[in-house]
Scaffold this active site. Structure first.
Site, PDB file in Angstrom:
ATOM      1  N   HIS A  80      -2.469   7.600   6.858  1.00 31.59           N
ATOM      2  CA  HIS A  80      -1.523   8.496   6.183  1.00 31.59           C
ATOM      3  C   HIS A  80      -2.236   9.739   5.643  1.00 31.59           C
ATOM      4  O   HIS A  80      -1.689  10.838   5.687  1.00 31.59           O
ATOM      5  CB  HIS A  80      -0.822   7.785   5.020  1.00 31.59           C
ATOM      6  CG  HIS A  80       0.290   6.890   5.438  1.00 31.59           C
ATOM      7  ND1 HIS A  80       1.430   7.345   6.061  1.00 31.59           N
ATOM      8  CD2 HIS A  80       0.448   5.555   5.298  1.00 31.59           C
ATOM      9  CE1 HIS A  80       2.246   6.330   6.284  1.00 31.59           C
ATOM     10  NE2 HIS A  80       1.665   5.229   5.842  1.00 31.59           N
ATOM     11  N   HIS A 110      -4.406   1.531   7.689  1.00 30.22           N
ATOM     12  CA  HIS A 110      -3.025   2.026   7.707  1.00 30.22           C
ATOM     13  C   HIS A 110      -2.849   3.134   6.663  1.00 30.22           C
ATOM     14  O   HIS A 110      -2.319   4.203   6.962  1.00 30.22           O
ATOM     15  CB  HIS A 110      -2.072   0.853   7.435  1.00 30.22           C
ATOM     16  CG  HIS A 110      -0.637   1.227   7.418  1.00 30.22           C
ATOM     17  ND1 HIS A 110       0.211   0.947   8.461  1.00 30.22           N
ATOM     18  CD2 HIS A 110       0.122   1.852   6.475  1.00 30.22           C
ATOM     19  CE1 HIS A 110       1.429   1.387   8.160  1.00 30.22           C
ATOM     20  NE2 HIS A 110       1.396   1.940   6.962  1.00 30.22           N
ATOM     21  N   GLU A 111      -3.308   2.882   5.437  1.00 32.47           N
ATOM     22  CA  GLU A 111      -3.153   3.872   4.364  1.00 32.47           C
ATOM     23  C   GLU A 111      -4.029   5.095   4.606  1.00 32.47           C
ATOM     24  O   GLU A 111      -3.606   6.227   4.347  1.00 32.47           O
ATOM     25  CB  GLU A 111      -3.447   3.252   2.996  1.00 32.47           C
ATOM     26  CG  GLU A 111      -2.511   2.126   2.598  1.00 32.47           C
ATOM     27  CD  GLU A 111      -1.028   2.458   2.736  1.00 32.47           C
ATOM     28  OE1 GLU A 111      -0.626   3.627   2.517  1.00 32.47           O
ATOM     29  OE2 GLU A 111      -0.248   1.545   3.073  1.00 32.47           O
ATOM     30  N   GLY A 135       0.840  -1.182   0.000  1.00 31.84           N
ATOM     31  CA  GLY A 135       0.000   0.000   0.000  1.00 31.84           C
ATOM     32  C   GLY A 135       0.877   1.234   0.000  1.00 31.84           C
ATOM     33  O   GLY A 135       2.031   1.197   0.435  1.00 31.84           O
ATOM     34  N   CYS A 177       5.905  -0.055   7.771  1.00 32.33           N
ATOM     35  CA  CYS A 177       5.557   1.028   6.857  1.00 32.33           C
ATOM     36  C   CYS A 177       6.762   1.414   6.015  1.00 32.33           C
ATOM     37  O   CYS A 177       7.884   1.457   6.528  1.00 32.33           O
ATOM     38  CB  CYS A 177       5.074   2.231   7.678  1.00 32.33           C
ATOM     39  SG  CYS A 177       4.580   3.650   6.702  1.00 32.33           S
ATOM     40  N   LEU A 178       6.520   1.729   4.754  1.00 29.96           N
ATOM     41  CA  LEU A 178       7.598   2.176   3.877  1.00 29.96           C
ATOM     42  C   LEU A 178       8.200   3.495   4.348  1.00 29.96           C
ATOM     43  O   LEU A 178       9.339   3.807   4.021  1.00 29.96           O
ATOM     44  CB  LEU A 178       7.080   2.324   2.439  1.00 29.96           C
ATOM     45  CG  LEU A 178       6.598   1.042   1.772  1.00 29.96           C
ATOM     46  CD1 LEU A 178       5.960   1.354   0.421  1.00 29.96           C
ATOM     47  CD2 LEU A 178       7.727   0.035   1.624  1.00 29.96           C
ATOM     48  N   GLN A 197       3.017   9.905   1.348  1.00 26.62           N
ATOM     49  CA  GLN A 197       4.277   9.174   1.476  1.00 26.62           C
ATOM     50  C   GLN A 197       5.247   9.483   0.339  1.00 26.62           C
ATOM     51  O   GLN A 197       6.433   9.206   0.445  1.00 26.62           O
ATOM     52  CB  GLN A 197       4.029   7.667   1.519  1.00 26.62           C
ATOM     53  CG  GLN A 197       3.374   7.203   2.797  1.00 26.62           C
ATOM     54  CD  GLN A 197       3.189   5.708   2.777  1.00 26.62           C
ATOM     55  OE1 GLN A 197       2.177   5.210   2.297  1.00 26.62           O
ATOM     56  NE2 GLN A 197       4.181   4.997   3.288  1.00 26.62           N
TER      57      GLN A 197
END
Length: 180
Positions: free
Chosen positions: A139, A135-136, A46, A93-94, A51
């Protein structure tokens, strides 16, 4: 499509709420395709626009690691319209380097969003997919999964981050921002 730079904590854009997309045009569609390519290259399941330094309410998700692309979701202005139950899942997370932790989320959600073709979708998600969505969506609201942890765990992560920077294994955000 171009690969985009994934912003890392503590980049300030990760803490800013994203703004709704008001017009879906070819530039938005092209940006979404770049997000998809960036997510796969990372690799991730995702990615939210903040991000990659863009403060619009756009996410891409592909939680089917066995069949990449088969269940790819490209969503504009997503919002949760229903949620219930509880589940705890180990999240990473990225944008959060070298850290994961269990996070409690709703186990069932319903999300409404627009597609790049301007079709309205309503998606029901449970367990893992529900966690990925939440989660997304966090953001888009200027939150990271580490914001859902105890103060002690966040402090331990910050210390770990400082150690990685000091050891030269991670670039200091201020140094990276100055070069950009």
């Amino acid at each position: 499509m171009a690969l985009l730079q994934i912003r890392k904590y503590p980049d300030p854009i990760l803490k800013q709420p994203a703004k709704p997309v008001t017009q879906i045009d070819d530039a938005v569609r092209s940006f979404i395709e770049s997000m998809v390519q960036t997510m796969y290259a990372a690799p991730g399941i995702g990615l939210a626009a903040p991000q990659v330094g863009d403060s619009r309410r756009i996410i891409v998700i592909d939680a089917d690691q066995e069949n990449p692309g088969r269940r790819l979701l490209k969503l504009i202005n997503p919002e949760v319209v229903e949620m219930h139950g509880k589940v705890t899942w180990e999240e990473a997370c990225l944008s959060v380097v070298d850290y994961s932790s269990p996070v409690q989320r709703a186990s069932h959600i319903v999300v409404k969003a627009l597609t790049p073709d301007e079709n309205e979708l309503e998606i029901e998600a449970e367990e893992f997919l529900a966690v990925v969505f939440q989660h997304e969506l966090d953001h888009l609201d200027g939150r990271l999964f580490i914001d859902r942890l105890s103060g002690l765990k966040r402090q331990l992560y910050r210390r770990k981050l400082q150690k990685l920077i000091k050891e030269g294994r991670l670039e200091n955000y201020a140094t990276a921002a100055a070069r950009a």
